[in-house]
Design a protein around this motif. Structure first.
Motif, PDB file in Angstrom:
ATOM      1  N   ILE A  83       0.825  -1.217   0.000  1.00  0.00           N
ATOM      2  CA  ILE A  83       0.000   0.000   0.000  1.00  0.00           C
ATOM      3  C   ILE A  83       0.859   1.266   0.000  1.00  0.00           C
ATOM      4  O   ILE A  83       0.355   2.356   0.203  1.00  0.00           O
ATOM      5  CB  ILE A  83      -1.013   0.021   1.173  1.00  0.00           C
ATOM      6  CG1 ILE A  83      -0.308  -0.005   2.515  1.00  0.00           C
ATOM      7  CG2 ILE A  83      -2.030  -1.085   1.029  1.00  0.00           C
ATOM      8  CD1 ILE A  83      -1.222   0.313   3.680  1.00  0.00           C
ATOM      9  N   GLY A  84       2.165   1.084  -0.201  1.00  0.00           N
ATOM     10  CA  GLY A  84       3.021   2.243  -0.393  1.00  0.00           C
ATOM     11  C   GLY A  84       3.883   2.666   0.777  1.00  0.00           C
ATOM     12  O   GLY A  84       4.495   3.727   0.737  1.00  0.00           O
ATOM     13  N   ASN A  85       3.989   1.859   1.812  1.00  0.00           N
ATOM     14  CA  ASN A  85       4.824   2.206   2.952  1.00  0.00           C
ATOM     15  C   ASN A  85       6.281   1.864   2.610  1.00  0.00           C
ATOM     16  O   ASN A  85       6.672   0.699   2.590  1.00  0.00           O
ATOM     17  CB  ASN A  85       4.358   1.441   4.194  1.00  0.00           C
ATOM     18  CG  ASN A  85       5.083   1.847   5.452  1.00  0.00           C
ATOM     19  OD1 ASN A  85       6.284   2.077   5.437  1.00  0.00           O
ATOM     20  ND2 ASN A  85       4.353   1.916   6.548  1.00  0.00           N
ATOM     21  N   ALA A  86       7.069   2.900   2.332  1.00  0.00           N
ATOM     22  CA  ALA A  86       8.466   2.702   1.936  1.00  0.00           C
ATOM     23  C   ALA A  86       9.288   2.071   3.056  1.00  0.00           C
ATOM     24  O   ALA A  86      10.168   1.239   2.795  1.00  0.00           O
ATOM     25  CB  ALA A  86       9.080   4.030   1.510  1.00  0.00           C
ATOM     26  N   ARG A  87       9.015   2.464   4.281  1.00  0.00           N
ATOM     27  CA  ARG A  87       9.760   1.904   5.414  1.00  0.00           C
ATOM     28  C   ARG A  87       9.529   0.403   5.524  1.00  0.00           C
ATOM     29  O   ARG A  87      10.420  -0.349   5.929  1.00  0.00           O
ATOM     30  CB  ARG A  87       9.350   2.594   6.710  1.00  0.00           C
ATOM     31  CG  ARG A  87       9.746   4.062   6.753  1.00  0.00           C
ATOM     32  CD  ARG A  87       9.203   4.769   7.969  1.00  0.00           C
ATOM     33  NE  ARG A  87       9.760   4.209   9.188  1.00  0.00           N
ATOM     34  CZ  ARG A  87       9.154   4.246  10.370  1.00  0.00           C
ATOM     35  NH1 ARG A  87       7.974   4.817  10.502  1.00  0.00           N
ATOM     36  NH2 ARG A  87       9.735   3.727  11.420  1.00  0.00           N
ATOM     37  N   ALA A  88       8.339  -0.046   5.170  1.00  0.00           N
ATOM     38  CA  ALA A  88       8.029  -1.481   5.223  1.00  0.00           C
ATOM     39  C   ALA A  88       8.960  -2.261   4.310  1.00  0.00           C
ATOM     40  O   ALA A  88       9.350  -3.383   4.622  1.00  0.00           O
ATOM     41  CB  ALA A  88       6.567  -1.719   4.854  1.00  0.00           C
ATOM     42  N   LYS A  89       9.348  -1.657   3.189  1.00  0.00           N
ATOM     43  CA  LYS A  89      10.271  -2.336   2.273  1.00  0.00           C
ATOM     44  C   LYS A  89      11.619  -2.589   2.937  1.00  0.00           C
ATOM     45  O   LYS A  89      12.229  -3.633   2.754  1.00  0.00           O
ATOM     46  CB  LYS A  89      10.431  -1.531   0.990  1.00  0.00           C
ATOM     47  CG  LYS A  89       9.187  -1.530   0.142  1.00  0.00           C
ATOM     48  CD  LYS A  89       9.376  -0.779  -1.140  1.00  0.00           C
ATOM     49  CE  LYS A  89       8.078  -0.841  -1.939  1.00  0.00           C
ATOM     50  NZ  LYS A  89       8.260  -0.386  -3.302  1.00  0.00           N
ATOM     51  N   CYS A  90      12.078  -1.629   3.719  1.00  0.00           N
ATOM     52  CA  CYS A  90      13.355  -1.779   4.416  1.00  0.00           C
ATOM     53  C   CYS A  90      13.319  -2.969   5.372  1.00  0.00           C
ATOM     54  O   CYS A  90      14.224  -3.810   5.383  1.00  0.00           O
ATOM     55  CB  CYS A  90      13.683  -0.514   5.203  1.00  0.00           C
ATOM     56  SG  CYS A  90      13.722   1.005   4.245  1.00  0.00           S
ATOM     57  N   GLY A 118      12.611   7.299  -0.076  1.00  0.00           N
ATOM     58  CA  GLY A 118      12.877   8.200   1.044  1.00  0.00           C
ATOM     59  C   GLY A 118      12.977   7.554   2.412  1.00  0.00           C
ATOM     60  O   GLY A 118      13.030   8.253   3.421  1.00  0.00           O
ATOM     61  N   ALA A 119      13.020   6.242   2.473  1.00  0.00           N
ATOM     62  CA  ALA A 119      13.117   5.556   3.760  1.00  0.00           C
ATOM     63  C   ALA A 119      14.590   5.370   4.140  1.00  0.00           C
ATOM     64  O   ALA A 119      15.267   4.480   3.623  1.00  0.00           O
ATOM     65  CB  ALA A 119      12.399   4.211   3.708  1.00  0.00           C
ATOM     66  N   ASP A 120      15.066   6.217   5.025  1.00  0.00           N
ATOM     67  CA  ASP A 120      16.476   6.186   5.428  1.00  0.00           C
ATOM     68  C   ASP A 120      16.870   4.919   6.176  1.00  0.00           C
ATOM     69  O   ASP A 120      18.049   4.573   6.231  1.00  0.00           O
ATOM     70  CB  ASP A 120      16.796   7.403   6.288  1.00  0.00           C
ATOM     71  CG  ASP A 120      16.679   8.699   5.498  1.00  0.00           C
ATOM     72  OD1 ASP A 120      16.875   8.675   4.269  1.00  0.00           O
ATOM     73  OD2 ASP A 120      16.392   9.740   6.120  1.00  0.00           O
ATOM     74  N   GLU A 121      15.903   4.237   6.763  1.00  0.00           N
ATOM     75  CA  GLU A 121      16.205   2.991   7.490  1.00  0.00           C
ATOM     76  C   GLU A 121      16.886   1.974   6.586  1.00  0.00           C
ATOM     77  O   GLU A 121      17.654   1.133   7.051  1.00  0.00           O
ATOM     78  CB  GLU A 121      14.935   2.350   8.067  1.00  0.00           C
ATOM     79  CG  GLU A 121      14.273   3.128   9.165  1.00  0.00           C
ATOM     80  CD  GLU A 121      13.169   4.032   8.672  1.00  0.00           C
ATOM     81  OE1 GLU A 121      12.269   4.338   9.459  1.00  0.00           O
ATOM     82  OE2 GLU A 121      13.197   4.448   7.502  1.00  0.00           O
ATOM     83  N   CYS A 122      16.596   2.046   5.298  1.00  0.00           N
ATOM     84  CA  CYS A 122      17.188   1.085   4.368  1.00  0.00           C
ATOM     85  C   CYS A 122      18.711   1.174   4.362  1.00  0.00           C
ATOM     86  O   CYS A 122      19.389   0.149   4.275  1.00  0.00           O
ATOM     87  CB  CYS A 122      16.631   1.300   2.966  1.00  0.00           C
ATOM     88  SG  CYS A 122      14.915   0.776   2.772  1.00  0.00           S
TER      89      CYS A 122
END
Length: 133
Positions: A83-90, A118-122
């Motif tokens: 659903i578009g949560n970039a942090r979830a990808k990390c 834009g998810a810096d956690e990655c």
């Protein structure tokens, strides 16, 4: 008077939606993970708060308030990523790296996608697993 009743009736569902997810976040931030899990599940079930899946995925990934379960973490994080949560990808990449048979190809793809979104956690996860991005 009728306008006020109508407005109140319209706003009650909004406050109810915010309640489960907001209360879940409050519990999560204070370390009450068992309560957070329950509230996030209610937020999804009763309010359709799909972003709660991300936090449920983190709970299962880290074993906070639940038994650590990579399969459950993967399911929740995949839905959040869908659903578009970039942090979830990390964090989904982290699941792939922690499996019995790590899948570095999938992890790398997810880390790059998350970072590009834009998810810096990655970056931190890639560095921890010595994966160049």
């Amino acid at each position: 008077m009728k306008t006020r009743l109508w407005l109140t009736a319209l706003l009650i569902p909004i406050f109810g939606y915010a309640s489960y997810f907001s209360d879940g976040m409050r519990a999560y931030r204070t370390g009450n993970y068992t309560e957070a899990k329950k509230l996030f599940e209610q937020a999804i079930e009763e309010d359709g708060a799909e972003q709660a899946r991300f936090f449920l995925g983190l709970l299962y990934l880290d074993g906070k308030g639940v038994d650590r379960n990579l399969h459950a973490a993967k399911q929740f994080l995949q839905k959040a990523a869908d659903i578009g949560n970039a942090r979830a990808k990390c964090y989904l990449a982290k699941v792939y790296l922690q499996q019995k048979k790590p899948d570095k190809q999938k992890a790398l793809k997810l880390l790059k996608e998350g970072l590009d979104a834009g998810a810096d956690e990655c970056s931190a996860i890639a560095a921890a697993y010595k994966i160049p991005l």
